[in-house]
Design a protein around this motif. Sequence first.
Motif, short mmCIF file in Angstrom:
data_model
loop_
_atom_site.label_atom_id
_atom_site.label_comp_id
_atom_site.label_asym_id
_atom_site.label_seq_id
_atom_site.Cartn_x
_atom_site.Cartn_y
_atom_site.Cartn_z
N LYS A 39 0.83 -1.23 0.05
CA LYS A 39 0.04 0.07 -0.23
C LYS A 39 0.91 1.25 0.23
O LYS A 39 2.02 1.20 0.36
CB LYS A 39 -0.71 -0.03 1.00
CG LYS A 39 -2.12 -0.81 1.21
CD LYS A 39 -2.92 -0.32 2.30
CE LYS A 39 -4.23 -1.49 2.45
NZ LYS A 39 -4.72 -1.99 0.87
N ALA A 40 0.24 2.36 -0.52
CA ALA A 40 1.16 3.64 -0.55
C ALA A 40 -0.13 4.46 0.11
O ALA A 40 -1.13 4.54 0.04
CB ALA A 40 1.45 3.80 -1.97
N LYS A 41 0.70 5.63 0.59
CA LYS A 41 0.01 6.78 1.45
C LYS A 41 0.59 7.95 0.70
O LYS A 41 1.85 7.96 0.56
CB LYS A 41 0.17 6.83 2.72
CG LYS A 41 -0.78 5.74 3.77
CD LYS A 41 -0.78 6.24 4.99
CE LYS A 41 -1.73 5.10 5.71
NZ LYS A 41 -1.59 5.02 7.13
N MET A 42 -0.34 8.85 0.29
CA MET A 42 0.14 10.04 -0.24
C MET A 42 -0.63 11.41 0.15
O MET A 42 -1.80 11.08 0.51
CB MET A 42 -0.09 10.02 -2.05
CG MET A 42 0.47 8.68 -2.60
SD MET A 42 -0.06 9.09 -4.51
CE MET A 42 0.83 7.51 -5.04
N LYS A 55 -4.89 20.28 0.55
CA LYS A 55 -4.41 18.85 0.32
C LYS A 55 -5.43 17.81 0.49
O LYS A 55 -6.23 17.91 1.49
CB LYS A 55 -2.85 18.56 0.79
CG LYS A 55 -2.96 18.70 2.23
CD LYS A 55 -1.41 18.73 2.77
CE LYS A 55 -1.49 18.93 4.24
NZ LYS A 55 -0.41 19.29 5.09
N GLU A 56 -5.06 16.58 -0.18
CA GLU A 56 -5.87 15.41 0.18
C GLU A 56 -4.97 14.45 0.64
O GLU A 56 -3.84 14.35 0.15
CB GLU A 56 -6.62 15.01 -1.29
CG GLU A 56 -7.73 15.64 -1.84
CD GLU A 56 -8.11 15.04 -3.02
OE1 GLU A 56 -9.12 15.53 -3.68
OE2 GLU A 56 -7.38 14.46 -3.87
N SER A 57 -5.47 13.43 1.62
CA SER A 57 -4.80 12.32 1.81
C SER A 57 -5.46 11.31 0.93
O SER A 57 -6.43 11.19 0.91
CB SER A 57 -5.09 12.01 3.31
OG SER A 57 -4.76 13.27 4.11
N ILE A 58 -4.38 10.29 0.63
CA ILE A 58 -5.05 9.29 -0.16
C ILE A 58 -4.18 8.13 -0.06
O ILE A 58 -3.03 7.93 0.60
CB ILE A 58 -4.24 9.78 -1.85
CG1 ILE A 58 -5.18 10.75 -2.21
CG2 ILE A 58 -4.36 8.61 -2.84
CD1 ILE A 58 -4.82 11.29 -3.62
N GLU A 59 -5.05 7.03 0.01
CA GLU A 59 -4.14 5.58 0.04
C GLU A 59 -4.52 4.79 -1.23
O GLU A 59 -5.88 4.93 -1.77
CB GLU A 59 -5.05 4.97 1.21
CG GLU A 59 -4.41 5.49 2.54
CD GLU A 59 -4.94 4.79 3.82
OE1 GLU A 59 -4.93 5.33 4.70
OE2 GLU A 59 -5.55 3.63 3.52
N LEU A 60 -3.88 4.06 -1.72
CA LEU A 60 -3.82 3.14 -2.71
C LEU A 60 -3.03 2.05 -2.84
O LEU A 60 -2.06 1.90 -2.11
CB LEU A 60 -3.88 3.96 -4.29
CG LEU A 60 -2.65 4.43 -4.76
CD1 LEU A 60 -2.81 4.88 -6.16
CD2 LEU A 60 -1.90 5.35 -3.97
N ASP A 61 -3.45 1.12 -3.67
CA ASP A 61 -2.52 -0.21 -3.80
C ASP A 61 -1.36 0.23 -4.79
O ASP A 61 -1.77 1.01 -5.99
CB ASP A 61 -3.30 -1.51 -4.17
CG ASP A 61 -4.17 -1.76 -3.11
OD1 ASP A 61 -3.56 -1.62 -1.81
OD2 ASP A 61 -5.08 -2.63 -3.07
N LEU A 62 -0.03 -0.44 -4.67
CA LEU A 62 0.82 -0.64 -5.76
C LEU A 62 0.01 -1.60 -6.87
O LEU A 62 -0.65 -2.36 -6.57
CB LEU A 62 1.95 -1.23 -5.20
CG LEU A 62 2.99 -0.38 -4.62
CD1 LEU A 62 2.52 0.73 -3.48
CD2 LEU A 62 4.11 -1.09 -3.79
N PRO A 63 0.55 -1.36 -8.12
CA PRO A 63 1.25 -0.37 -8.77
C PRO A 63 0.33 0.79 -9.23
O PRO A 63 -0.70 0.93 -9.35
CB PRO A 63 1.97 -1.06 -9.88
CG PRO A 63 0.83 -1.98 -10.24
CD PRO A 63 0.13 -2.36 -9.09
N PHE A 64 1.24 1.91 -9.16
CA PHE A 64 0.72 3.31 -9.57
C PHE A 64 1.41 4.25 -10.24
O PHE A 64 2.61 3.88 -10.28
CB PHE A 64 0.01 4.10 -8.39
CG PHE A 64 1.09 4.47 -7.30
CD1 PHE A 64 1.90 5.32 -7.50
CD2 PHE A 64 1.24 3.34 -6.51
CE1 PHE A 64 3.16 5.64 -6.46
CE2 PHE A 64 2.45 3.74 -5.50
CZ PHE A 64 3.27 4.88 -5.42
N VAL A 65 0.92 5.25 -10.91
CA VAL A 65 1.75 6.36 -11.45
C VAL A 65 1.76 7.55 -10.52
O VAL A 65 0.43 7.90 -10.08
CB VAL A 65 1.17 6.75 -12.99
CG1 VAL A 65 2.38 7.77 -13.50
CG2 VAL A 65 1.45 5.54 -13.67
#
Lengths: 318, 245
Positions: free
Chosen positions: B150-153, B161-171
């Motif tokens: 998982k990635a947090k951005m 700003k927004e806090s975001i979570e998503l799974d790898l892979p991503f751009v």
Amino acid sequence: MSILVFVEIAEGKVKKTSLEAVAYANGMGGDVTAIAMGDIDSSELSNLGNYGASKVLHANNTQLNERVSAAYASVLISAMGHTGANTLVLANSSLGGPVSAKVAIKKDASLVSNVVELPDTSAGFTVKRSIYTGKAFATVSMNKDNKVIAIKKNAAEVKETGGTASVEVFDVALNDADFKVKITATDKTTGVILLPEAELVVSGGRGLKGPENWGMIEDLAKALGAATGCSKPVSDMDWRPHHEHVGQTGVKVSPNLYIAVGISGAIQHLAGVNSSKYIVVINKDEEAPFFKAADYGIVGDAFEVLPKLTEAIKAANS
Amino acid sequence: MKILVCITHVPDTTSKIAFTDGDTKFDATGVQFIIGPYDDYALARAVELKEQLGGTITALNVGGVESEPTIRKALAIGADDAVRVNAEPTDSLFVAHQIANVAKDGAYDMILMGRESIDFNGGMVHGMVGELLGIPSVSPVMTLDVEGTKAKMTREIEGGKESIELDLPFVAGCQEPIAEWKIPNMRGIMSARTKPLNVVEPVEAVEGATLAKYELPAAKGGIKMIDANNVQELVDLLKNEAKVI
Ligand SMILES: Cc1cc2nc3c(=O)[nH]c(=O)nc-3n(C[C@H](O)[C@H](O)[C@H](O)COP(=O)(O)OP(=O)(O)OC[C@H]3O[C@@H](n4cnc5c(N)ncnc54)[C@H](O)[C@@H]3O)c2cc1C
Ligand SMILES: Nc1ncnc2c1ncn2[C@@H]1O[C@H](COP(=O)(O)O)[C@@H](O)[C@H]1O
């Protein structure tokens, strides 16, 4: 020709930059359908008729209150199918940008961002876009039948047309796969004028010496109804939040008036302000490079000039 | 962690912009070229993530042979190898197809780019590549952390700003303060000479938009100076001459 315009909502209102997108599409001379997503008053939407839309679609699914660009892109694709539009016009923004790229691939469309003028259709279809961070323009031809035009602020003048628009709920099934990006929190200043969209900006640099002196900048901004900005070192040192940093690596502004106080005018800062209509520079050093890019200048100490200027503005407004 | 970092070869931020050949070509005379500043942030964060999690970094550029010194600089900063797609990067759609083609069989955990190139400022290639590969894309990214798969951005939006979570892979299209720019050290510069830089030919792809001509903005009229003791004059000028307040 049928044109779809994606309209963004902020604090319950259609954004000014989206009104420009509607005006732009209207200027292209076609049948303009606007689409908005998430919660919004239908009176706010029907008012889009007054700016050139003949119809407004409202995708009111509550899931769309989360501004997930992939989901927005899918809804726009459906709406282009529904209206038969082969051209999408929208304001380039933190939402509009990602949405444009996704729609362009899904529709195999020509995409041009930061467009500054109406297209020229006398021979083919060409648009003028800003490049080199405002230091030049390029005229490009859009080759494909489907087109996405992401406009820069001030690309079209917002005019009231006296027209009306019907608002229609646009019922569209959302796809879970479009919600892979989870927005867990949004931290946004509210009730203030946002820098990227502001008509007037007061911006401070390292010459203000410290964050404790920002009251002077805020007072002037308040008297004018302006947004506040800053130079990169100021946000690097955490005197101000990052989203106020103007320049090559920060926000690019296009206001009617940019007042720069205690900013030297490095070329990277100028890159973010060079599409301002008027620039005022206040700097104690008469050799500061910013004066070369300014329309009006005052050589003086910000700590003396700012309070006086704020008073004079207040007096002029009362 | 397998990271692909896409870098542009662009004029230094202090360059004077001029055109030649009847305003159809950028005039590179005397211009210094650099890694795009946003791409430099992406590369710097990739180096930090590699230090933290292990893995490899591949730098990718779509450009002519003139890009190679810039690509070598990315190798000196910390990329392990590099790919140059041998084509002139004239259009974001064309470039996106080239990047997606390199990435599709690479099993990258993430593809890091800059939020925008500083020549064309399109801000579109990351979104296009994500869509072409069928993986999520996020831009402009201010912080990026990885935990397992998982990635947090955080992503910058107008006024916050927004806090975001998503799974790898991503751009991801990166901007500050994601990392501090890294300056190559002597050892990096030495090793960069022998790291692999593979040149591949482009795949066929149609341009979305074709350049007709360049143009410089009209020059500003002169400046009016106002005495520091007479701010009223400035207010009058803004009201009556500029008509902006
Ligand atoms: C790749 C790259 C990207 C960059 N991107 C950006 C960017 O996006 N935005 C940006 O801003 N910078 C950017 N920079 C940095 C830029 O080069 C400058 O360093 C920066 O803009 C300087 O900020 P400043 O004008 O606030 O500070 P300074 O250059 O230190 O200037 C301070 C000014 O305040 C004046 N001053 C001092 N005291 C007073 C007083 N009492 N009253 C009035 N005036 C006073 C001084 O005369 C001086 O002109 C970038 C640099 C690089 C290399
Ligand atoms: N020619 C290129 N080669 C490699 N990467 C590129 C190229 N053009 C754009 N990119 C990447 O895509 C990002 C966004 O570019 P753009 O959409 O052109 O503003 C850049 O910051 C790079 O990371």
